[in-house]
Design a protein around this motif. Sequence first.
Motif, PDB file in Angstrom:
ATOM      1  N   GLN A 130      17.038  -6.833  11.689  1.00 52.39           N
ATOM      2  CA  GLN A 130      16.023  -7.524  11.173  1.00 52.39           C
ATOM      3  C   GLN A 130      15.460  -7.126   9.987  1.00 52.39           C
ATOM      4  N   ASN A 131      14.889  -5.858  10.058  1.00 52.36           N
ATOM      5  CA  ASN A 131      14.082  -5.443   8.941  1.00 52.36           C
ATOM      6  C   ASN A 131      14.992  -5.189   7.769  1.00 52.36           C
ATOM      7  N   ILE A 132      16.151  -4.771   7.827  1.00 51.96           N
ATOM      8  CA  ILE A 132      17.113  -4.608   6.744  1.00 51.96           C
ATOM      9  C   ILE A 132      17.235  -5.809   6.058  1.00 51.96           C
ATOM     10  N   GLY A 133      17.539  -7.003   7.017  1.00 48.71           N
ATOM     11  CA  GLY A 133      17.911  -8.397   6.455  1.00 48.71           C
ATOM     12  C   GLY A 133      16.712  -8.920   5.786  1.00 48.71           C
ATOM     13  N   MET A 134      15.385  -8.738   6.266  1.00 49.80           N
ATOM     14  CA  MET A 134      14.298  -9.157   5.575  1.00 49.80           C
ATOM     15  C   MET A 134      13.963  -8.347   4.462  1.00 49.80           C
ATOM     16  N   ALA A 135      14.120  -7.304   4.350  1.00 52.75           N
ATOM     17  CA  ALA A 135      14.178  -6.239   2.971  1.00 52.75           C
ATOM     18  C   ALA A 135      14.421  -7.270   1.510  1.00 52.75           C
TER      19      ALA A 135
ATOM     20  N   GLY B 295       2.323   1.326   1.334  1.00 54.23           N
ATOM     21  CA  GLY B 295       2.531   2.368   2.488  1.00 54.23           C
ATOM     22  C   GLY B 295       3.185   1.475   3.443  1.00 54.23           C
ATOM     23  N   SER B 296       3.724   0.431   3.630  1.00 53.24           N
ATOM     24  CA  SER B 296       3.986  -0.390   4.584  1.00 53.24           C
ATOM     25  C   SER B 296       5.532  -0.126   5.085  1.00 53.24           C
ATOM     26  N   VAL B 297       5.931  -0.700   6.194  1.00 51.52           N
ATOM     27  CA  VAL B 297       7.194  -0.685   6.903  1.00 51.52           C
ATOM     28  C   VAL B 297       8.145  -1.568   5.908  1.00 51.52           C
ATOM     29  N   GLU B 298       7.626  -2.749   5.365  1.00 51.53           N
ATOM     30  CA  GLU B 298       8.241  -3.600   4.244  1.00 51.53           C
ATOM     31  C   GLU B 298       8.845  -2.827   2.985  1.00 51.53           C
ATOM     32  N   LEU B 299       8.195  -1.798   2.658  1.00 50.88           N
ATOM     33  CA  LEU B 299       8.428  -1.253   1.675  1.00 50.88           C
ATOM     34  C   LEU B 299       9.493  -0.070   2.029  1.00 50.88           C
ATOM     35  N   PHE B 300       9.251   0.508   3.156  1.00 46.26           N
ATOM     36  CA  PHE B 300      10.388   1.529   3.436  1.00 46.26           C
ATOM     37  C   PHE B 300      11.797   0.857   3.378  1.00 46.26           C
TER      38      PHE B 300
ATOM     39  N   ILE C 296       4.910  12.221   3.751  1.00 50.37           N
ATOM     40  CA  ILE C 296       3.708  12.670   2.602  1.00 50.37           C
ATOM     41  C   ILE C 296       3.553  11.271   1.828  1.00 50.37           C
ATOM     42  N   TRP C 297       4.345  10.386   1.442  1.00 51.56           N
ATOM     43  CA  TRP C 297       4.141   9.429   0.955  1.00 51.56           C
ATOM     44  C   TRP C 297       3.005   8.641   1.812  1.00 51.56           C
ATOM     45  N   MET C 298       3.337   8.404   3.318  1.00 50.07           N
ATOM     46  CA  MET C 298       2.465   7.673   3.969  1.00 50.07           C
ATOM     47  C   MET C 298       1.129   8.109   4.187  1.00 50.07           C
ATOM     48  N   TYR C 299       1.159   9.188   4.188  1.00 51.11           N
ATOM     49  CA  TYR C 299      -0.208   9.978   4.359  1.00 51.11           C
ATOM     50  C   TYR C 299      -1.053  10.256   2.936  1.00 51.11           C
ATOM     51  N   GLY C 300      -0.332  10.294   1.849  1.00 49.63           N
ATOM     52  CA  GLY C 300      -0.808  10.305   0.541  1.00 49.63           C
ATOM     53  C   GLY C 300      -1.293   9.283  -0.181  1.00 49.63           C
ATOM     54  N   TRP C 301      -0.644   8.321   0.393  1.00 47.39           N
ATOM     55  CA  TRP C 301      -0.793   6.972  -0.212  1.00 47.39           C
ATOM     56  C   TRP C 301      -2.504   6.398  -0.036  1.00 47.39           C
ATOM     57  N   PHE C 302      -2.314   6.427   1.503  1.00 49.67           N
ATOM     58  CA  PHE C 302      -3.758   5.736   1.873  1.00 49.67           C
ATOM     59  C   PHE C 302      -4.911   6.825   1.580  1.00 49.67           C
ATOM     60  N   PHE C 303      -4.496   8.203   1.533  1.00 46.03           N
ATOM     61  CA  PHE C 303      -5.728   9.283   1.345  1.00 46.03           C
ATOM     62  C   PHE C 303      -5.938   8.927  -0.401  1.00 46.03           C
ATOM     63  N   MET C 304      -4.938   8.548  -1.032  1.00 47.67           N
ATOM     64  CA  MET C 304      -5.472   8.336  -2.472  1.00 47.67           C
ATOM     65  C   MET C 304      -6.267   7.205  -2.446  1.00 47.67           C
ATOM     66  N   TRP C 305      -6.010   5.990  -2.204  1.00 49.02           N
ATOM     67  CA  TRP C 305      -6.768   4.836  -1.952  1.00 49.02           C
ATOM     68  C   TRP C 305      -7.885   5.140  -1.399  1.00 49.02           C
ATOM     69  N   ARG C 306      -8.453   5.925  -0.511  1.00 44.11           N
ATOM     70  CA  ARG C 306      -9.702   5.973   0.226  1.00 44.11           C
ATOM     71  C   ARG C 306     -10.582   6.696  -0.670  1.00 44.11           C
ATOM     72  N   HIS C 307      -9.964   7.332  -1.615  1.00 45.81           N
ATOM     73  CA  HIS C 307     -10.953   7.992  -2.820  1.00 45.81           C
ATOM     74  C   HIS C 307     -10.831   7.208  -4.096  1.00 45.81           C
ATOM     75  N   LEU C 308     -10.523   5.935  -4.023  1.00 45.32           N
ATOM     76  CA  LEU C 308     -10.543   5.158  -5.183  1.00 45.32           C
ATOM     77  C   LEU C 308     -11.317   3.925  -4.955  1.00 45.32           C
ATOM     78  N   ILE C 309     -11.309   3.423  -3.706  1.00 42.60           N
ATOM     79  CA  ILE C 309     -11.992   2.086  -3.461  1.00 42.60           C
ATOM     80  C   ILE C 309     -12.706   2.288  -2.264  1.00 42.60           C
ATOM     81  N   VAL C 310     -13.688   1.208  -2.298  1.00 40.40           N
ATOM     82  CA  VAL C 310     -14.658   0.964  -1.049  1.00 40.40           C
ATOM     83  C   VAL C 310     -14.464  -0.517  -0.635  1.00 40.40           C
ATOM     84  N   PRO C 311     -14.456  -1.089   0.524  1.00 36.83           N
ATOM     85  CA  PRO C 311     -14.414  -0.274   1.730  1.00 36.83           C
ATOM     86  C   PRO C 311     -12.904   0.436   1.827  1.00 36.83           C
ATOM     87  N   LYS C 312     -13.175   1.555   2.525  1.00 29.53           N
ATOM     88  CA  LYS C 312     -11.928   2.358   2.373  1.00 29.53           C
ATOM     89  C   LYS C 312     -10.978   1.998   3.621  1.00 29.53           C
ATOM     90  N   PRO C 313      -9.456   1.722   2.845  1.00 30.04           N
ATOM     91  CA  PRO C 313      -8.719   1.044   3.635  1.00 30.04           C
ATOM     92  C   PRO C 313      -8.047   2.149   4.603  1.00 30.04           C
TER      93      PRO C 313
END
Length: 318
Positions: free
Chosen positions: A25-30, A68-73, A212-229
């Motif tokens: 399903q996810n491959i088809g929805m991609a 950082g989503s399943v959809e992007l993966f 690394i991408w999944m952790y780094g992506w949200f780690f990066m944005w938590r230091h760029l905007i508020v409220p923290k995602p």
Amino acid sequence: MQEESSISLAGIFGGLFDGLWWLVQNIGMAFYNLGYAISHPQLWLDWVFWTGTTEEKQSVMRFVYYGGSVELFFVAFAAFLVLTAIGLYYRNFMWGMVRGLEGFANTLGRFFAWAGLLMVLQQIIIVFMQRVFTRPDMSFGFGIPLQMDISWFAEELKLYNAMVVCLCATYTFVQGGHVRVDLIYAGVSFRTKKVIDMIGSMIFMMPTAVLIWMYGWFFMWRHLIVPKPSASDALDRLIMKSRALRWNVETIGFSPNGFNGYFLFKILLVAFAGMLFLHAIAFFYRSFLEFVEGQGSENKYLDKDSLGEGEEAYEGAH
């Protein structure tokens, strides 16, 4: 006992079927998700020319979520499957992808390797300014100079080091410069080596890059905007948070007058993960092609640096 075993087997097969159906399903929805994102760029790129409107705030949160989503993966995974299928049919196409991805790694690595020279030169200037001229600050630039405390420039040296580590890692891999712990690799046949390389790229390199991408992506944005995602936030919740969104770029240093651009390290971490994932694909394709074509194709089209004529004995050891 027989009833319990039959129930457990049914549960196992049911779980496997559900997992397989989820994957399909996810491959088809991609393909739909990719087409929708391309045809509606304003939904996730409207924030590039920032003016602070509600629509731009929502597009920021969509960008954060889908980055950082399943959809992007699965978009990346489906693209990998399609490109691999084309490459299996047209082998020159696969070689072209190998050359393109390795060329990208080489170009970026050769450029940012100069950060090592900048780091050395800046350190020499810092020593002279501190010990010879006894200056508390330094100024660089033309017109409007960058004037900061010497401790700021001293801590900035870590940024140059991070550039070399993050942006030259795949270049070093192409050049064969990484240290290998060899237990069985050297003693096996050529085709067995290629199988080990293919398994390594799929089992180790790609999953590591994704984590690394999944952790780094949200780690990066938590230091760029508020409220923290948060990685656990659903899209609807992030859209709700966008009402209070504002930019809050991290400018906190480790010392009062020290370097305050540490958000750049988070960006480099995400860039490193993306480049690692792309090169895992290139390494898998190269290993597969060398496996199929035999030892005569080893290092085919490989663009390796040379120390010059007469220095062949030292190459591979630098």
